[in-house]
Design an enzyme around this catalytic site. Structure first.
Site, PDB file in Angstrom:
ATOM      1  N   ASP A 153      24.558 -10.224  -6.354  1.00  0.00           N
ATOM      2  CA  ASP A 153      23.628  -8.966  -6.449  1.00  0.00           C
ATOM      3  C   ASP A 153      23.669  -8.218  -8.243  1.00  0.00           C
ATOM      4  O   ASP A 153      23.666  -6.787  -8.157  1.00  0.00           O
ATOM      5  CB  ASP A 153      23.969  -7.304  -5.924  1.00  0.00           C
ATOM      6  N   HIS A 156      17.449 -12.282  -4.030  1.00  0.00           N
ATOM      7  CA  HIS A 156      17.436 -12.399  -5.577  1.00  0.00           C
ATOM      8  C   HIS A 156      15.877 -11.551  -6.444  1.00  0.00           C
ATOM      9  O   HIS A 156      15.010 -11.757  -6.323  1.00  0.00           O
ATOM     10  CB  HIS A 156      17.008 -13.746  -6.646  1.00  0.00           C
TER      11      HIS A 156
HETATM   12  P1  GDP Z   1      20.513 -10.866  -7.502  1.00  0.00           P
HETATM   13  O1  GDP Z   1      20.517 -11.702  -6.710  1.00  0.00           O
HETATM   14  O2  GDP Z   1      21.873 -11.000  -8.770  1.00  0.00           O
HETATM   15  O3  GDP Z   1      19.235 -11.585  -8.075  1.00  0.00           O
HETATM   16  O4  GDP Z   1      20.407  -9.057  -7.547  1.00  0.00           O
HETATM   17  P2  GDP Z   1      19.547  -8.623  -6.486  1.00  0.00           P
HETATM   18  O5  GDP Z   1      18.239  -8.776  -6.555  1.00  0.00           O
HETATM   19  O6  GDP Z   1      20.308  -8.356  -4.828  1.00  0.00           O
HETATM   20  O7  GDP Z   1      19.869  -7.085  -7.099  1.00  0.00           O
HETATM   21  C1  GDP Z   1      19.595  -6.533  -8.563  1.00  0.00           C
HETATM   22  C2  GDP Z   1      18.689  -5.049  -8.315  1.00  0.00           C
HETATM   23  O8  GDP Z   1      18.327  -4.062  -8.975  1.00  0.00           O
HETATM   24  C3  GDP Z   1      17.539  -5.828  -7.891  1.00  0.00           C
HETATM   25  O9  GDP Z   1      16.711  -4.605  -6.753  1.00  0.00           O
HETATM   26  C4  GDP Z   1      16.727  -5.904  -9.182  1.00  0.00           C
HETATM   27  O10 GDP Z   1      14.634  -5.021  -9.249  1.00  0.00           O
HETATM   28  C5  GDP Z   1      17.609  -4.598 -10.014  1.00  0.00           C
HETATM   29  N1  GDP Z   1      17.411  -4.162 -11.077  1.00  0.00           N
HETATM   30  C6  GDP Z   1      17.524  -5.108 -12.591  1.00  0.00           C
HETATM   31  N2  GDP Z   1      17.820  -4.919 -12.844  1.00  0.00           N
HETATM   32  C7  GDP Z   1      17.807  -3.884 -13.182  1.00  0.00           C
HETATM   33  C8  GDP Z   1      17.571  -2.903 -14.421  1.00  0.00           C
HETATM   34  O11 GDP Z   1      18.521  -2.335 -15.495  1.00  0.00           O
HETATM   35  N3  GDP Z   1      17.887  -1.206 -13.581  1.00  0.00           N
HETATM   36  C9  GDP Z   1      17.603  -1.292 -12.825  1.00  0.00           C
HETATM   37  N4  GDP Z   1      16.982   0.373 -12.635  1.00  0.00           N
HETATM   38  N5  GDP Z   1      17.087  -2.503 -11.280  1.00  0.00           N
HETATM   39  C10 GDP Z   1      17.640  -2.857 -12.211  1.00  0.00           C
END
Ligand code: GDP
Length: 426
Positions: free
Chosen positions: A13, A41
């Protein structure tokens, strides 16, 4: 040939989907090489907000060939549902832009069932599974008790094999869990409803990748979860059931001898951990609630509130080493803007001794975090696009991570949208 893996440094995440969606701009092929539909993701772009579970995050770029490699847990039911959701949102997913490895093993109807039954049996000792059948799937793959996607083209042998497997698996379903056995009628319906529609996507993806490599195409590998969840090197048994490390990407993709050029390790500006298991730097109470709310830390797949804590430099250094990261992408730096002083976990205390090395899993239960605070910046970062746009305290925070991790930060994400990004040169 340009190759790059985008991998998680911590517990998952970290924002890998967001980084792959962004970086896919410069790639021709995006490959998922491990894990299954338990991923979540999240991608936010001009098409909307999407939670991708099994599909590679390159599906939003028209020219990108997306591949599900032999290392993934291929769940035909979940995959076809996900393709349907994207199509409904106007995103084309066709055999032109998605290929599924003929060597990918199929997650069978009883895997999800067994996952739920075993978690229920474990009760308060449960592993925190997303109940998508991933652990039973990989166990059966290792035991050679599943079928390959390419077997769908051999219907008679497939039915025979599934009947044998069902007979064997029903011994467990009935005998161990007292559950209903799986019938051949159910398996026939599964083949008809989910496997038949999958067939047009099934190809020799190793050949596609070798051809891409030979013609100098650019290939991006997308990992699921993070280094600490790796089945060999992670926080056993609270890991996932596959290898989340960049070094597995060539094997799980179909290019087993490849040496990957760049490894982008994704780190969140604070820590989160979904599910059970040791999480040394965990915060509790009001402080945790504030951070969880600020970062909207609820699981993309399950909606479960994520456990939160400060940036854990011990775990991060370990993740960077295991991934062989050549640079880092620091995400969610904007979330920390409300903190006057930012806590950071700089060491673990185990048995009265302080260490900066990530310990053996059994020692994690006795580890206590050593917390220091650094100054916050107290302002909104979401409009920052250049290194100079970041306040001094935010830059110091980034540099502190670089020093502790021994790895340069190249990307700093300040919002979920594609363009909310600072690229740190040199
Ligand atoms: P992944 O599984 O590694 O792709 O991560 P997730 O999608 O589960 O969690 C990442 C969350 O953080 C998602 O809701 C993204 O939209 C959000 N996100 C990613 N980068 C940023 C950021 O720089 N700032 C903010 N506020 N949200 C972010």
């Amino acid at each position: 040939m340009k190759t790059c893996a985008v991998v998680g440094i911590n517990w998952g995440d970290e924002g890998k989907g967001r980084m792959v969606d962004l970086l896919a701009e410069d790639y021709d092929v995006v490959v998922r090489y491990q894990g299954g539909g338990n991923a979540g993701h999240t991608v936010v772009n001009e098409r909307g907000k999407f939670a991708l579970h099994l599909l590679p995050s390159g599906v939003f770029r028209e020219w990108v060939m997306n591949i599900l490699g032999n290392g993934v847990a291929l769940d035909p039911e979940n995959l076809m549902a996900e393709i349907g959701t994207l199509r409904d949102a106007g995103v084309a997913v066709t055999p032109e832009n998605l290929a599924v490895s003929e060597r990918a093993s199929l997650l069978l109807p009883w895997h999800r069932l067994l996952d739920g039954l075993e978690e229920a049996r474990l009760a308060d000792k449960k592993y925190g599974s997303t109940k998508q059948g991933i652990a039973p799937f990989y166990a059966d793959k290792a035991a050679k008790k599943t079928v390959l996607a390419g077997d769908l083209f051999h219907p008679e042998e497939l039915r025979e094999r599934l009947a044998e497997l069902a007979e064997w698996k029903n011994l467990t379903l009935k005998g161990v869990y007292g559950a209903e056995p799986v019938t051949m009628e159910e398996l026939d319906a599964w083949i008809r409803d989910y496997c038949e529609p999958l067939k047009p996507f099934v190809r020799d993806t190793g050949r596609i990748l070798r051809d891409a490599a030979e013609s100098g195409k650019r290939i991006l590998f997308e990992a699921q979860l993070g280094a600490l969840r790796d089945v060999d090197y992670g926080i056993v048994p609270y890991t996932t059931s596959s290898n989340t490390l960049a070094s597995y990407a060539p094997i799980g993709s179909g290019l087993p001898t490849l040496k990957i050029g760049e490894v982008v390790g994704v780190v969140k500006a604070y820590s989160t951990c979904v599910g059970e298991g040791p999480f040394v730097c965990e915060m509790f109470g009001e402080e945790a609630e504030k951070l969880r709310e600020a970062g909207a830390e609820y699981g993309a797949k399950t909606g479960r509130p994520r456990r939160v804590g400060p940036l854990d430099l011990v775990a991060t250094r370990c993740g960077v080493d295991m991934q062989g990261a050549t640079c880092l992408a620091l995400t969610k730096l904007d979330v920390l803007c409300y903190m006057e002083k930012i806590p950071v976990c700089v060491g673990y205390e185990i048995g009265g001794k302080i260490t900066d090395r990530f310990p053996f899993p059994a020692d994690l239960a006795h580890a206590k975090p050593v917390i220091e605070t650094v100054p916050g910046w107290g302002c909104d970062l979401s409009a920052a696009r250049k290194w100079e746009d970041l306040p001094g305290a935010a830059r110091k925070y980034v540099e502190m991570l670089e020093e502790a991790a021994g790895c340069p930060v190249k990307y700093i994400s300040v919002g979920p949208e594609r363009e909310s990004l600072v690229i740190k040169e040199g």
